[in-house]
Design an enzyme around this catalytic site. Structure first.
Site, mmCIF file in Angstrom:
data_model
loop_
_atom_site.group_PDB
_atom_site.id
_atom_site.type_symbol
_atom_site.label_atom_id
_atom_site.label_comp_id
_atom_site.label_asym_id
_atom_site.label_seq_id
_atom_site.Cartn_x
_atom_site.Cartn_y
_atom_site.Cartn_z
ATOM 1 N N THR A 185 23.727 3.935 8.178
ATOM 2 C CA THR A 185 22.359 4.397 8.382
ATOM 3 C C THR A 185 21.662 3.403 9.298
ATOM 4 O O THR A 185 22.026 2.227 9.353
ATOM 5 C CB THR A 185 21.613 4.458 7.043
ATOM 6 N N GLU A 333 23.603 10.269 4.518
ATOM 7 C CA GLU A 333 24.118 10.237 3.143
ATOM 8 C C GLU A 333 24.381 11.627 2.577
ATOM 9 O O GLU A 333 24.921 11.742 1.467
ATOM 10 C CB GLU A 333 23.102 9.541 2.221
ATOM 11 N N LYS A 437 -0.535 5.683 -2.183
ATOM 12 C CA LYS A 437 -0.762 5.864 -3.612
ATOM 13 C C LYS A 437 -2.214 5.556 -3.911
ATOM 14 O O LYS A 437 -2.640 4.413 -3.826
ATOM 15 C CB LYS A 437 0.140 4.939 -4.415
ATOM 16 N N TRP A 442 -0.701 10.857 -4.940
ATOM 17 C CA TRP A 442 -0.111 10.562 -3.649
ATOM 18 C C TRP A 442 -0.859 11.278 -2.532
ATOM 19 O O TRP A 442 -1.261 12.430 -2.673
ATOM 20 C CB TRP A 442 1.340 11.039 -3.611
#
Lengths: 546, 546
Positions: A185, A333, A437, A442
């Site tokens: 990655t 992934e 946050k 959120w």
């Protein structure tokens, strides 16, 4: 009671064998590093892959050994996916766009024994070579005659290696859970991490990505011509190195030439029907075509992933060029876990509604479980409203990273925040590390950025969370004006106020001349937070009622 | 080096869970035995499958135990594929059309502990019950109130079983090579043989049959509505019990009603887009529709397998009704090994050419190896000319049969004779046991039969090999004239002479009033050979020069 079906492992070599046997005359056309078009068939490719497998054996490469590639989308690179993995060795595709220190790190970390390079990546190879600890030699993906003078030690020519072998080779059969490829990655924070696919995960992913339900539109008896503009080191060209031969599609590879005029030339010349690229490549290509009044009549579908495309791009492709946009989310992934097909009925929906759905992040594909959780790990509802940390589980999902212990709870943390809809759509809302946050709730930085970019005077926008004594974090908007625009703080906040809940409204706007960017072309929010991270504490007055 | 992807087995329960999670509102519409339409969703079906799994556990059914079904295409039968297999038990789908002695034989041979039946199959269950050695009880696929008076002992009602359980059930995860279903081949010669699929082979087969390359034509955002007219005891309705929920397609089941007026009614009413049936069902349906001037505008594709369709049927479907014909070969021992998609370019070929290709037996699908061999086992070329015994190998192919040792050489003998083309088409030429061996060469009985049927005066034709002192065997044509036709031996041979090599020409023609048929509706050539097997020895004079 056991089933009584044949015990046959899923082997990557089976893909190229199938292509050679049943689609032997179908072409692979690739631009070479020198810029010419190289043209051959799956029937010829399999012979070269077998010669390569034998040659690797002669070099001492054994099952499980890593062979690196620092290469563009050429036909030798395509052959590596079969010759290396098919022999039982592991192909480590290295992204040549990484910083050199990262390239040296991942080659050392994966313990590559040989690294393949081409004339374009030679300078990178030369610069990283002194830092490499495990590399015994280099393979130049070309003819000895074309190898430039260089500072590498022990270089062998790919064509010479192949010429030294015949194609009398039976692919070994082994445990399908053996490693086939390693891809790191990009690691925007911390060191890159190595994802290790197996023959099993690769075949299952390629099968899923070949389902009608994944992209759709393929006609029986049609001539499908597919082109990964996504680099082969990026999720194996979004698995097209596997799906094209598996389905007998003609494969077109752009070499190193991702410039729009070269892309257009090869797409028009070869009659590409389905091409895969990130939004910026499509934008550049469309700009070029529109500037010259060009069309690509053969192109039926544009596969888009990597980043969510701007709406204007999807509208231009669909409405102006008649090209079906297929967009979904994926990651190194987890390849093949979302599908681009729309929900039933959307084919006949009004264009604007259809595009709304295309701008979501695809729908959950069979074989993978996706769910969203809150900070405490509690599973959130699939109501299209709640959003949370997206987690994935299944045979196509990385259990861990090379030399790192696997996650304890059996779910991959994707690092993305998403909503999930009852009809299987997912919609990526933000990166987990970028979400703000505020007061136990959120706020999506991406949503505020999109709203800001809707203002005609704004060229770039980034939203970060800044610490706040009462609300924990509050959003701060950092914006770049378009040339000549004079939009101010209040006007921009007024613009936003009409587009979001009051408690999402940024506490402040800071105008800058440019945003810091990462090596992969994304806004560097880590840097922004370092620069502006204390901006919030003085701005409490600006917080609306909530 | 092992891959580092999650270790997740391929489980059939994962299909219905995926359908419930991502396509929960998509419908399953099934005609009940009583003739009404039952309508519910995948979201509801999964709950009932879980209740069933719990109820089976309560009955003492354990992992690996066999549960039989004697049932038509109803929604409880559909649920058995998930509730039984998902729990770890093995669903044995019994063909109610078999002779009763065969039904008793296979239930005893598979050692079914419970057998499910419906109101239509109850008389069969009653008649075979006294011969069964392992069956502990019967499950009536309906409500207790609807159970007719019967002579079975220990009958429990399916709806009562389900009502006794809640749906709080986590599907067990186990070795994907465990058995999931048993299906016996019809066994035209000898005893039926039990093919045992596993969760792995089923998921791989369902994935392959879901590839765009397998059927093609599915549109993103379209409403696909699929209907297996193939019975669920026949290759699991050609795997549609799995592929429909896997892809989120609406599933339509015809119950026990395969009559054309009932098929038309449900297909038109539910907007079926893709239906699967053997040629005779399509012929009957078309006759009905043409007689009434009816159309099925929603139907985009007709999937045909089981037997090669007559050309006139394909032409009528394609040219008169605008329905895309997708045809290929398959067998209980190997489901999903040939695909219906035509070779590249055929979509734009003239209709007659395209139909020529559609009349072949499909193309080799990824994942399975097919080859042809001569009597000595030598592999024959894939040149579209040579034909030989077709053999298959791969993870979707039966390694053997229940309680029979597997084949020694790792290849399944399909029992068919075929040609293979360079572009992956196969073409079934004959059954191995029906091909005529003449002078060291093979003559296709099917080819001569087709040519005879082209004669306007011929209703039925069967060709058998009869012993011959010089050529080993020679073809004999047994024919049934159409009512009122007066074609004679010489006229028919003249007709054939223009359509085949002289040494393929039958040595004689015998006209009969009717042909002997098997229980499954095929010409009984064993019986014909017994009746006419000595006809050839007196006919040497009729053999042309060769």
């Amino acid at each position: 009671m056991r089933g009584l079906m044949m015990d046959a492992p899923l082997m990557i070599s089976g893909i190229i064998e199938h292509a050679a046997t049943s689609h032997g005359a179908t072409e692979v056309v690739a631009r070479t590093i020198e810029g010419e078009l190289h043209r051959y068939t799956y029937g010829e490719a399999v012979l070269r892959a077998k010669q390569l497998a034998k040659a690797l054996g002669a070099l001492g490469v054994r099952s499980g050994d890593r062979v690196g590639s620092l290469a563009w989308n050429t036909h030798p690179h395509f052959e590596l996916f079969y010759g290396v993995s098919g022999s039982g060795a592991v192909l480590h595709t290295v992204n040549p766009r990484l910083f050199e220190a990262q390239i040296a790190y991942i080659i050392n970390h994966a313990e590559d024994r040989w690294v393949c390079f081409d004339a374009a990546t030679l300078p990178i190879a030369e610069r990283v070579a002194p830092q490499l600890k495990t590399v015994e030699g280099w393979i130049f993906l070309g003819s000895d005659a074309d190898l430039p003078k260089n500072g590498l030690s022990r270089v062998v020519g790919y064509e010479t290696l192949l010429a030294g072998q015949d194609a009398d080779y039976a692919w070994p059969q082994f445990d399908e859970c053996q490693a086939s490829t390693i891809c790191y990655t990009s690691g925007t924070t911390g060191a890159p991490k190595g994802v290790i696919n197996s023959h099993r995960s690769t075949i299952l992913s390629a099968l899923l990505m070949s389902t009608a339900d994944m992209i759709g539109g393929y006609r029986s008896g049609g001539r499908e011509v597919v082109m990964p503009i996504a680099p082969l080191f990026h999720g194996n060209g979004w698995q097209m190195v596997y799906t094209a031969p598996l389905n007998g599609h003609k494969l077109v590879l752009p070499g190193r030439n991702f410039e729009p005029e070269k892309l257009y030339e090869i797409m028009a010349g070869e009659g590409v029907t389905l091409a895969a690229a990130v939004p910026t490549v499509w934008l550049t290509l469309l700009d070029f075509m529109d500037g010259k009044g060009l069309r690509l009549p053969s192109l039926r579908a544009a596969l888009i992933a990597g980043t969510k495309p701007p709406r204007a791009l999807v509208e231009a492709l669909e409405n102006r060029h008649g090209i079906d946009v297929a967009q979904c989310w994926g990651m190194t992934e987890a390849l093949g876990v979302a599908k681009t097909t729309l929900a039933p009925g959307m084919a006949d929906a009004p264009s604007a509604t259809r595009i709304d759905h295309k701008l979501r992040s695809g729908r959950i594909a069979f074989g993978t479980q996706l769910r969203i959780v809150d900070d405490s790990g509690a599973v959130l509802p699939r109501d299209g409203q709640a959003f949370g940390h997206l987690q994935a589980r299944g045979p196509l999902v990385a259990a861990g990273y090379l030399k790192q212990p696997p996650a304890a709870d059996g779910w991959l943390q994707t690092g993305d925040m998403a909503r999930i809809f009852p009809d299987g759509y997912i919609d990526i809302v933000d990166r987990s590390k970028d979400v703000i946050k505020s007061g136990g709730e959120w706020i999506s930085s991406v949503a505020i950025e999109s709203a800001a970019l809707d203002h005609p005077g704004i060229a770039l926008a980034a939203v970060i969370g800044v610490p706040h004594p009462r609300w924990q974090e509050r959003p701060l908007l950092v914006a770049v004006r378009k040339a000549g625009a004079d939009v101010g703080r209040e006007a921009l906040l007024d613009h936003l106020r009409q587009r979001m809940a009051s408690w999402w409204l940024p506490d402040d706007v800071i105008f800058v001349d440019a945003l810091p960017m990462t090596a992969t072309g994304k806004v560097n929010k880590v840097s922004l937070r370092e620069q502006f991270g204390d901006a919030g504490s003085t701005q409490e007055a600006a917080v609306g009622a909530r």
